[in-house]
Write a protein that holds these residues in place. Structure first.
Motif, PDB file in Angstrom:
ATOM      1  N   PRO A  58      22.549 -22.263   3.038  1.00 31.62           N
ATOM      2  CA  PRO A  58      21.699 -22.362   4.387  1.00 31.62           C
ATOM      3  C   PRO A  58      21.835 -24.331   5.060  1.00 31.62           C
ATOM      4  CG  PRO A  58      20.512 -22.635   2.889  1.00 31.62           C
ATOM      5  CD  PRO A  58      21.461 -21.598   2.299  1.00 31.62           C
ATOM      6  N   LEU A 115      22.859 -26.505  13.936  1.00 34.36           N
ATOM      7  CA  LEU A 115      22.025 -25.913  14.752  1.00 34.36           C
ATOM      8  C   LEU A 115      22.430 -27.026  16.052  1.00 34.36           C
ATOM      9  CD1 LEU A 115      21.209 -23.317  14.576  1.00 34.36           C
ATOM     10  CD2 LEU A 115      19.012 -24.336  15.602  1.00 34.36           C
ATOM     11  N   ASP A 166      18.588 -18.076   2.043  1.00 33.43           N
ATOM     12  CA  ASP A 166      17.279 -19.377   2.040  1.00 33.43           C
ATOM     13  C   ASP A 166      16.211 -19.659   0.869  1.00 33.43           C
ATOM     14  OD1 ASP A 166      15.750 -17.430   2.950  1.00 33.43           O
ATOM     15  OD2 ASP A 166      15.759 -18.199   5.388  1.00 33.43           O
ATOM     16  N   SER A 194      18.215  -5.489  18.004  1.00 32.04           N
ATOM     17  CA  SER A 194      19.092  -6.234  19.048  1.00 32.04           C
ATOM     18  C   SER A 194      18.382  -7.606  18.402  1.00 32.04           C
ATOM     19  CB  SER A 194      19.499  -5.349  20.134  1.00 32.04           C
ATOM     20  OG  SER A 194      18.705  -5.223  20.740  1.00 32.04           O
ATOM     21  N   LEU A 206      18.997 -11.024  19.525  1.00 36.18           N
ATOM     22  CA  LEU A 206      19.869 -12.088  20.914  1.00 36.18           C
ATOM     23  C   LEU A 206      19.595 -13.477  20.600  1.00 36.18           C
ATOM     24  CD1 LEU A 206      15.936 -10.610  22.591  1.00 36.18           C
ATOM     25  CD2 LEU A 206      17.942  -9.676  22.700  1.00 36.18           C
ATOM     26  N   GLY A 207      19.669 -13.791  19.769  1.00 31.79           N
ATOM     27  CA  GLY A 207      20.267 -15.233  19.463  1.00 31.79           C
ATOM     28  C   GLY A 207      19.768 -15.815  18.020  1.00 31.79           C
ATOM     29  N   VAL A 208      19.229 -16.691  17.867  1.00 26.47           N
ATOM     30  CA  VAL A 208      19.339 -18.333  17.473  1.00 26.47           C
ATOM     31  C   VAL A 208      18.531 -18.837  18.452  1.00 26.47           C
ATOM     32  CG1 VAL A 208      20.115 -17.432  15.367  1.00 26.47           C
ATOM     33  CG2 VAL A 208      21.113 -19.734  17.088  1.00 26.47           C
ATOM     34  N   GLU A 209      17.202 -20.072  18.205  1.00 25.67           N
ATOM     35  CA  GLU A 209      17.377 -20.874  18.880  1.00 25.67           C
ATOM     36  C   GLU A 209      16.410 -22.316  17.546  1.00 25.67           C
ATOM     37  OE1 GLU A 209      12.617 -19.400  19.876  1.00 25.67           O
ATOM     38  OE2 GLU A 209      14.326 -18.457  20.467  1.00 25.67           O
ATOM     39  N   PRO A 247      13.983 -24.424  16.024  1.00 24.09           N
ATOM     40  CA  PRO A 247      12.928 -24.023  15.071  1.00 24.09           C
ATOM     41  C   PRO A 247      11.701 -24.897  16.346  1.00 24.09           C
ATOM     42  CG  PRO A 247      13.575 -25.675  13.505  1.00 24.09           C
ATOM     43  CD  PRO A 247      14.513 -25.132  14.913  1.00 24.09           C
ATOM     44  N   LEU A 303      11.463  -6.606   9.535  1.00 26.85           N
ATOM     45  CA  LEU A 303      11.558  -7.810   9.851  1.00 26.85           C
ATOM     46  C   LEU A 303      10.510  -8.891   9.027  1.00 26.85           C
ATOM     47  CD1 LEU A 303      11.789  -8.006  13.908  1.00 26.85           C
ATOM     48  CD2 LEU A 303      13.794  -9.052  12.137  1.00 26.85           C
ATOM     49  N   ASP A 347       9.068 -12.353   7.310  1.00 22.00           N
ATOM     50  CA  ASP A 347       9.275 -14.009   7.677  1.00 22.00           C
ATOM     51  C   ASP A 347       9.127 -14.435   9.133  1.00 22.00           C
ATOM     52  OD1 ASP A 347       8.278 -16.349   6.531  1.00 22.00           O
ATOM     53  OD2 ASP A 347      10.675 -17.039   6.267  1.00 22.00           O
ATOM     54  N   ALA A 357       7.377 -15.932  13.032  1.00 25.63           N
ATOM     55  CA  ALA A 357       7.233 -16.660  13.305  1.00 25.63           C
ATOM     56  C   ALA A 357       6.468 -16.073  14.370  1.00 25.63           C
ATOM     57  CB  ALA A 357       7.573 -17.787  13.975  1.00 25.63           C
ATOM     58  N   ARG A 386      12.123 -14.687  14.364  1.00 27.91           N
ATOM     59  CA  ARG A 386      12.062 -14.993  12.242  1.00 27.91           C
ATOM     60  C   ARG A 386      12.733 -16.182  12.158  1.00 27.91           C
ATOM     61  NH1 ARG A 386      16.300 -12.809   9.160  1.00 27.91           N
ATOM     62  NH2 ARG A 386      14.797 -13.133   6.865  1.00 27.91           N
ATOM     63  N   TRP A 387      11.980 -16.972  10.912  1.00 27.26           N
ATOM     64  CA  TRP A 387      12.355 -18.179  10.303  1.00 27.26           C
ATOM     65  C   TRP A 387      13.870 -17.346   9.576  1.00 27.26           C
ATOM     66  CZ3 TRP A 387      10.986 -22.719  11.676  1.00 27.26           C
ATOM     67  CH2 TRP A 387       8.651 -22.579  12.469  1.00 27.26           C
ATOM     68  N   ALA A 388      14.886 -18.847   9.510  1.00 27.86           N
ATOM     69  CA  ALA A 388      15.653 -18.002   9.023  1.00 27.86           C
ATOM     70  C   ALA A 388      17.010 -19.226   8.735  1.00 27.86           C
ATOM     71  CB  ALA A 388      16.477 -16.911   9.930  1.00 27.86           C
ATOM     72  N   HIS A 389      18.045 -19.311   7.484  1.00 25.39           N
ATOM     73  CA  HIS A 389      18.643 -20.492   7.238  1.00 25.39           C
ATOM     74  C   HIS A 389      17.509 -21.880   6.882  1.00 25.39           C
ATOM     75  CE1 HIS A 389      21.724 -18.257   9.342  1.00 25.39           C
ATOM     76  NE2 HIS A 389      21.522 -17.958  10.454  1.00 25.39           N
ATOM     77  N   ASP A 401      15.318 -22.106   7.238  1.00 17.99           N
ATOM     78  CA  ASP A 401      14.019 -23.113   8.606  1.00 17.99           C
ATOM     79  C   ASP A 401      14.906 -23.775   9.437  1.00 17.99           C
ATOM     80  OD1 ASP A 401      11.835 -21.414   7.517  1.00 17.99           O
ATOM     81  OD2 ASP A 401      10.704 -23.594   6.951  1.00 17.99           O
ATOM     82  N   ARG A 402      15.651 -23.828   9.380  1.00 20.18           N
ATOM     83  CA  ARG A 402      16.909 -24.476  10.005  1.00 20.18           C
ATOM     84  C   ARG A 402      16.847 -23.917  11.760  1.00 20.18           C
ATOM     85  NH1 ARG A 402      18.837 -25.850   5.619  1.00 20.18           N
ATOM     86  NH2 ARG A 402      20.251 -28.002   5.095  1.00 20.18           N
ATOM     87  N   ALA A 403      16.250 -22.311  11.541  1.00 20.89           N
ATOM     88  CA  ALA A 403      16.618 -21.604  13.210  1.00 20.89           C
ATOM     89  C   ALA A 403      15.587 -20.953  12.871  1.00 20.89           C
ATOM     90  CB  ALA A 403      17.652 -21.549  13.392  1.00 20.89           C
ATOM     91  N   LEU A 404      14.972 -20.521  14.509  1.00 23.48           N
ATOM     92  CA  LEU A 404      14.620 -19.284  14.775  1.00 23.48           C
ATOM     93  C   LEU A 404      15.559 -17.627  14.730  1.00 23.48           C
ATOM     94  CD1 LEU A 404      11.117 -20.186  16.505  1.00 23.48           C
ATOM     95  CD2 LEU A 404      11.287 -19.238  14.370  1.00 23.48           C
ATOM     96  N   GLU A 405      15.288 -17.153  14.567  1.00 24.95           N
ATOM     97  CA  GLU A 405      16.039 -15.399  14.861  1.00 24.95           C
ATOM     98  C   GLU A 405      15.507 -15.030  15.678  1.00 24.95           C
ATOM     99  OE1 GLU A 405      19.440 -14.161  11.497  1.00 24.95           O
ATOM    100  OE2 GLU A 405      17.900 -13.899  11.765  1.00 24.95           O
ATOM    101  N   ARG A 406      16.005 -14.487  17.491  1.00 27.46           N
ATOM    102  CA  ARG A 406      15.391 -13.805  17.488  1.00 27.46           C
ATOM    103  C   ARG A 406      16.316 -12.374  17.705  1.00 27.46           C
ATOM    104  NH1 ARG A 406      12.775 -14.875  23.276  1.00 27.46           N
ATOM    105  NH2 ARG A 406      13.168 -17.577  23.144  1.00 27.46           N
ATOM    106  N   TRP A 407      15.046 -11.638  17.770  1.00 30.33           N
ATOM    107  CA  TRP A 407      15.052 -10.183  17.746  1.00 30.33           C
ATOM    108  C   TRP A 407      14.241  -9.203  18.826  1.00 30.33           C
ATOM    109  CZ3 TRP A 407      18.402  -7.894  14.359  1.00 30.33           C
ATOM    110  CH2 TRP A 407      19.233  -8.790  13.332  1.00 30.33           C
ATOM    111  N   GLN A 408      14.819  -8.643  19.667  1.00 29.60           N
ATOM    112  CA  GLN A 408      14.409  -7.537  20.493  1.00 29.60           C
ATOM    113  C   GLN A 408      14.618  -5.752  20.142  1.00 29.60           C
ATOM    114  OE1 GLN A 408      14.445  -7.085  23.949  1.00 29.60           O
ATOM    115  NE2 GLN A 408      13.457  -5.538  24.035  1.00 29.60           N
TER     116      GLN A 408
END
Ligand SMILES: Cc1cc2nc3c(=O)[nH]c(=O)nc-3n(C[C@H](O)[C@H](O)[C@H](O)COP(=O)(O)OP(=O)(O)OC[C@H]3O[C@@H](n4cnc5c(N)ncnc54)[C@H](O)[C@@H]3O)c2cc1C
Ligand SMILES: Cc1cc2nc3c(=O)[nH]c(=O)nc-3n(C[C@H](O)[C@H](O)[C@H](O)COP(=O)(O)OP(=O)(O)OC[C@H]3O[C@@H](n4cnc5c(N)ncnc54)[C@H](O)[C@@H]3O)c2cc1C
Ligand SMILES: Nc1ncnc2c1ncn2[C@@H]1O[C@H](COP(=O)(O)O)[C@@H](O)[C@H]1O
Lengths: 262, 309, 437
Positions: free
Chosen positions: A14, A19, A106, A198, A200-203, A205, B99, B101, B103, B116-119, B121-128
């Motif tokens: 981690p 980012l 992590d 699927s 979609l990507g990361v953003e 926090p 999924l 953890d 948010a 969901r929280w990832a790495h 908490d450095r990032a949020l992963e968006r899932w469909q």
């Protein structure tokens, strides 16, 4: 001799995940794959219990990690694309125990163990800090929330997800490491059962905002008023206390008692 | 989607999440009460309540819940030890995606989106989640607050555990040992800051923590000075905690420290400065000198324990 | 079992070690390359200029086609700086813009890993994450293998090549060199700053994969003896300062502060503006020059690269990778021959020294043997850069007044700096001897 399958995982370190604050994109060229917390420790525990077959999955290539498992003493190493494929492969094997890391890269909870146990329909325990065998059962110490623990007996075969401090991995000898470099590592085919989802990507926090307690529209007016007031009261209410140390301590103890902490 | 079901173990927060999501999707919200008062689930918006008795067991709970599932659905669990234990097993049984953890979850044009929280908490992963798929998700506990009150008259049923034998036998329960518990796990924390003046006061603070059954925490300067081990540091560069009780002694409440104390339920601050951020955050802001208030507290708590014994 | 499991063990998979392993494996030896890092290069300070790549070209023709090089060098800029101004010598040539290239910028973790992979492809065995703790010797004191920090960790070999970097514990244990004195080592502090490709090309006047190196002397190091550098990678800059440790201690400055001030200097700041710091590291550099080279071989052991002190820090720029590779090649050839003949005696290993004598390695060292002392002299470090910039400012400034001729200004500046004219002449002579002839 007990037959033990151990899942080992290669994860992104981690601290290597950076980012971009604006676009939210991860700089993958700087991401570093490492063996996940508890993977090698699970192998060590497995070796102390019996014959180990190692199944590797995760980001990047797990080949090096699997070779290390061989050098440490695993009898077999198999690369897997997903945990469903592992379930399909080990369902056919006579196994006593499956050891899985309890945490993902992590340190958050990993879904590997319970997923595998569910697919195999065998008993499971997660957050395991200690394992001992008692006849046909494995007795585990399981970590719960807030530092509580429970001791469980599981009928084997079972899936046990272990904490990283379950064992101290041994160090491989140079001869074993070099021998493992030339072993062919077979790979399983991807399972068709992996559920659809699927990415979609990361953003960056952005947690969900806390709930704004709005009153139920179906309530009569005075009940809605009461709900609003009650909601406001539920928000942290600050009380200031001053005076002599004795007086201040007195009030603190009272509040602790009221709230069930003393 | 045909329903949103929450598995509620203690805190009804997750029932509130299920009710909110169900409302947005236009489907009913149900609750599974695992040792929770059904009234709390009803108040949080559950339209049907299923009760499971007995201690938590992954095999029993997943089998029992699978028996009431009308797919496709969304199943929400808290990201607690048992919630994270149950969710993936249930997903495997239902052939559902899982999924951990998360948010948040919200409806999207072609189904459902989740973050969901990832790495770390450095990032949020968006899932469909595609239309027609079932999802089992855990949400990070104590991050969204108490459920919005909803008045429901739910039907309460007892879930039949049926032919399934438990996968495990509970041999014993061990309470937390506050001295060995890391701050991240502790439900009660007594934290010291530079206001304690010198490490000489630390034994008294530790004793106070013992008296309250709390773990010892600290602000960064104390860890930097080596007064307490690093793993006891609370804040952005230390541990993130979310205890029931947080007693802050001589901690000013810098943002980096406050970011670590999350949703602490009861905050008691002891500080000479009534205007500092920690005092503003506290439920009880006690103005006083730590060197005097701590010993006074020790005496009073000892008396109290003596009276109880 | 007859004889040791390996003909040659190479310790350290830096440029020296990987080159040695590659050459020895190509010559048919059974080679084990041992690296303490997780992979070759993982412990190495990133971002560097690889001058004189011909050494590698000879081993791996057209290596730059597949190797992870960043940019080929077409511009070298040397700047003398005072706190507010700088005077630069800017050399750019189109002749370096096509093969054979004259130099590349590289990111060490990637480049070193690639070079180690070439050794493996040639047949060497790489053993990473393994620390060598000591040498195995027979009764006569001949080195016959290494001890690693692993269970059953002793491994025998016909010849050991110590390529374990500047602190070479193996060369010391073999009695081939002593501890370096603080004035013989420098500290290199380096940062990698991410910047997008277009911006780099605009700021440094480059196109495509062209690259530039900038070296700085003078007030950049605030009186501490040393210099600064700035290199262009594809999508990042490598920059840093290299300073003498003794001088650093004397000025009670931290190297980290120096790099901050370096980045803030008016001639550097516009080049790095808007970049994102992605890596920070510090590493020692042997800076003793020819006079302090270690003994290059002993019974059963050869020393290559930084371990032997084969790094040329002239203060203007730092060359180590090319010397490391060239010495690694010579060590690999010698080790393979010695192992094949079963004779790893000093007499047989002496061929290593002759090979180095013939190559550019020792010739350059001899040629530039005076450079370190000259470049780290007080005047070169602190007086002349100030003088040159001030001179340039006075000669070039337009104040609406009659301007003096250059020589008159120069003499006046020398006087102001308290340097007698004969002293300057002597320095000119010394500088000429160090670099020019
Ligand atoms: C990048 C970064 C990360 C950081 N991460 C963290 C982190 O993870 N955790 C963290 O804690 N900090 C962190 N910090 C440091 C943080 O900014 C504050 O400096 C720190 O939290 C202050 O600690 P303190 O409250 O103990 O000390 P101070 O801010 O000095 O506060 C002392 C308090 O004690 C009170 N006081 C004084 N005398 C007495 C007395 N006799 N009795 C009672 N009260 C008294 C004062 O009124 C004051 O409120 C970080 C800082 C940075 C820059
Ligand atoms: C800040 C800085 C900037 C520089 N810039 C340049 C430049 O631009 N151009 C240039 O040509 N040179 C440059 N140099 C010099 C150059 O980096 C060195 O001269 C070169 O790396 C020497 O190569 P080497 O193989 O001898 O040693 P190293 O590259 O240091 O490799 C030694 C290897 O041995 C391993 N090792 C050490 N001990 C053990 C052990 N006991 N067991 C197992 N493995 C071990 C290490 O992990 C390492 O991988 C720079 C140096 C620094 C510090
Ligand atoms: N090396 C990579 N490069 C780009 N995207 C990646 C990389 N590794 C992971 N991802 C993305 O992160 C998502 C989540 O990864 P995982 O949790 O490993 O399934 C993947 O579906 C990828 O889209």
């Amino acid at each position: 001799m007990m037959k033990v399958a151990v899942l080992v995982e290669q994860v992104w370190d981690p601290v290597s995940i950076e980012l971009d604050a604006v676009s939210g994109a991860i700089d993958w060229s700087r991401a570093v794959a490492v063996s996940g917390p508890g993977s090698l420790e699970a192998v060590e525990l497995g070796l102390s219990l019996g014959d180990v077959s190692a199944y590797g999955l995760g980001v990047d290539s797990v080949e090096d990690l699997l070779r290390l498992c061989l050098a440490l003493g695993a009898g077999r190493a198999v690369e897997a694309p997903d945990v469903y494929a592992i379930a399909e492969a080990i369902r056919r094997e006579p196994l006593d125990l499956v050891l899985v890391p309890n945490r993902s890269g992590d340190q958050s909870a990993s879904r590997l163990g319970p997923t595998l146990a569910g697919l195999l329909d065998v008993p499971q325990a997660t957050g395991v800090e200690a394992v001992r065998l008692a006849g046909a059962e494995a007795v585990v110490m399981r970590r719960l929330d807030h530092g509580e623990r429970e001791e469980l007996a599981l009928l084997m075969p079972a899936v046990i997800a272990v904490e990283p401090d379950i064992a101290r991995p041994r160090v491989a000898t140079p001869a074993a490491l070099i021998a493992a470099q030339n072993v062919e590592i077979p790979a399983l085919a991807a399972s068709k059962l992996v559920p659809r989802l699927s990415f979609l990507g990361v953003e960056p926090p952005r947690p969900a905002p806390p709930r704004m307690p709005a009153p139920d529209a179906g309530l009569p007016a005075e009940a809605r008023m009461a709900a609003v007031v009650a909601a406001a009261a539920a928000a942290p209410h600050r009380e200031l206390v001053s005076g002599s140390a004795e007086e201040v301590a007195e009030r603190i103890v009272q509040v602790l008692e009221e709230r069930g902490y003393a | 989607m045909r329903a949103v079901i929450a598995w509620v173990e203690g805190d009804p927060e997750i029932m509130g999440d299920a009710a909110d999501l169900a409302e947005a999707l236009g489907v009913p919200a149900w609750g599974v009460a695992a040792g929770t008062d059904p009234a709390a689930l009803a108040a949080a918006g559950s339209e049907r309540i299923f009760m499971i008795d007995g201690p938590y067991d992954a095999t029993i709970h997943s089998a029992a819940i699978a028996s009431i599932c009308v797919t496709p659905l969304v199943m929400l669990l808290p990201g607690s030890a048992n919630g994270s234990d149950l969710a993936p097993r249930l997903a495997a049984r239902l052939g559902a995606a899982c999924l951990l953890d998360c948010a948040w979850l919200r409806p999207a044009p072609d189904g459902l989106q989740a973050a969901r929280w990832a790495h770390d908490d450095r990032a949020l992963e968006r899932w469909q989640v595609p239309e027609g798929a079932t999802l089992v998700a855990t949400l990070r506990p104590r991050s969204r607050g108490a459920p919005r009150p909803r008045r429901r008259q739910p039907r309460i049923e007892r879930l039949q555990v049926g032919g399934k034998a438990p996968g495990s036998r509970l041999l014993r329960n061990l309470p937390a040992d506050p001295r060995s518990v890391g701050v991240a796990d502790a439900d009660r924390i007594v934290a010291a800051g530079l206001g304690i003046g010198s490490p000489d006061l630390l034994p008294a603070v530790q004793n106070l923590a013992d008296l309250l059954g709390a773990a010892l925490g600290a602000s960064r300067p104390l860890a930097d000075r080596g007064w307490v081990p690093f793993h006891r540091q609370i804040g952005t560069t230390g541990q993130q905690v979310s205890p029931g009780l947080y007693v802050a002694i001589g901690v000013s409440g810098a943002t980096q420290h406050m970011a670590g104390i999350g949703e602490a339920e009861t905050v008691v601050a002891i500080n000479t400065d009534p205007g500092c951020p920690m005092m503003a955050r506290a439920n009880l802001a006690a103005v006083g000198d730590a060197a005097e208030v701590v010993p006074a507290l020790q005496r009073k708590l000892r008396q109290l324990h003596g009276a109880q014994a | 079992m007859s004889g040791p499991a390996y003909d040659v063990i190479v310790v350290g998979a830096g440029p020296a070690g990987s080159a040695a392993a590659l050459v020895a494996a190509q010559a048919g030896s059974r080679v084990l390359l041992i690296e303490r890092g997780e992979y070759a290069g993982s412990k190495n300070v990133s971002g560097a200029a690889f001058y004189a790549p011909q050494v590698l070209e000879a081993l791996l023709p057209d290596f730059w086609r597949s190797a992870p090089v960043e940019r080929h060098l077409i511009r070298r800029v040397i700047s003398f700086v005072s706190p507010e101004s700088s005077v630069s010598v800017d050399f750019a040539t189109a002749r370096w813009d096509h093969p054979p290239y004259n130099g590349f910028t590289v990111l060490r973790p990637r480049f070193d890993r690639w070079l180690a992979d070439q050794a493996v492809a040639a047949g060497a065995t790489l053993l990473p994450e393994t620390v060598v703790d000591g040498l195995m010797r027979d009764g006569a004191g001949q080195v016959v293998g290494v001890m690693t920090r692993r269970p059953d960790g002793d491994i025998e070999a016909g010849v050991v090549v110590a390529a374990d970097g500047v602190n070479s514990f193996l060369a010391k244990e073999a009695g081939l060199r002593g501890e370096l004195r603080p004035d013989e080592v420098s500290l290199g502090v380096k940062e990698v700053i991410a910047l997008d490709r277009r911006t780099i090309e605009e700021r440094f006047a480059l196109t495509g994969d062209e690259g530039a190196t900038h070296d700085y002397v003078g007030s950049i190091t605030e009186g501490v003896k040393g210099g600064g550098f700035l290199y262009t990678n594809r999508e990042s800059l490598s920059l840093g300062v290299i300073v003498q440790i003794a001088s650093l201690a004397e000025h009670q400055t931290r190297a980290y502060d120096l790099i901050e001030r370096f980045k803030a200097h008016p001639s550097v700041a516009p080049l790095v503006r808007g970049g994102r710091l992605v890596e920070y590291s510090a590493h020692m550099v042997p800076e003793a020059g020819f006079s302090r080279l270690s003994k290059l071989y002993g019974p059963g052991i050869l020393v290559a690269g930084d371990a032997a002190g084969l790094c040329l820090a002239t203060g203007l720029y730092l060359e180590g990778i090319n010397f490391a590779i060239a010495s690694g090649v010579a060590a690999g050839e010698t080790a393979a021959e010695a192992a094949a003949s079963g004779q790893a005696t000093p007499a047989a290993l002496k061929a290593y020294r002759s090979r180095l004598e013939q190559s550019f390695v020792l010739r350059d060292f001899r040629r530039f043997r005076r450079a370190p002392a000259f470049v780290t002299s007080e005047r070169f470090q602190n007086v002349y850069p100030a003088l040159v910039t001030s001179l340039a400012e006075r000669a070039l400034a337009s104040r609406g007044q009659p301007r003096s001729k250059l020589m008159a200004l120069a003499l006046e500046e020398l006087r102001r700096a308290g340097v007698p004219a004969w002293g300057a002449m002597r320095d000119l002579w010394r500088g000429g001897r160090a670099f020019g002839w």
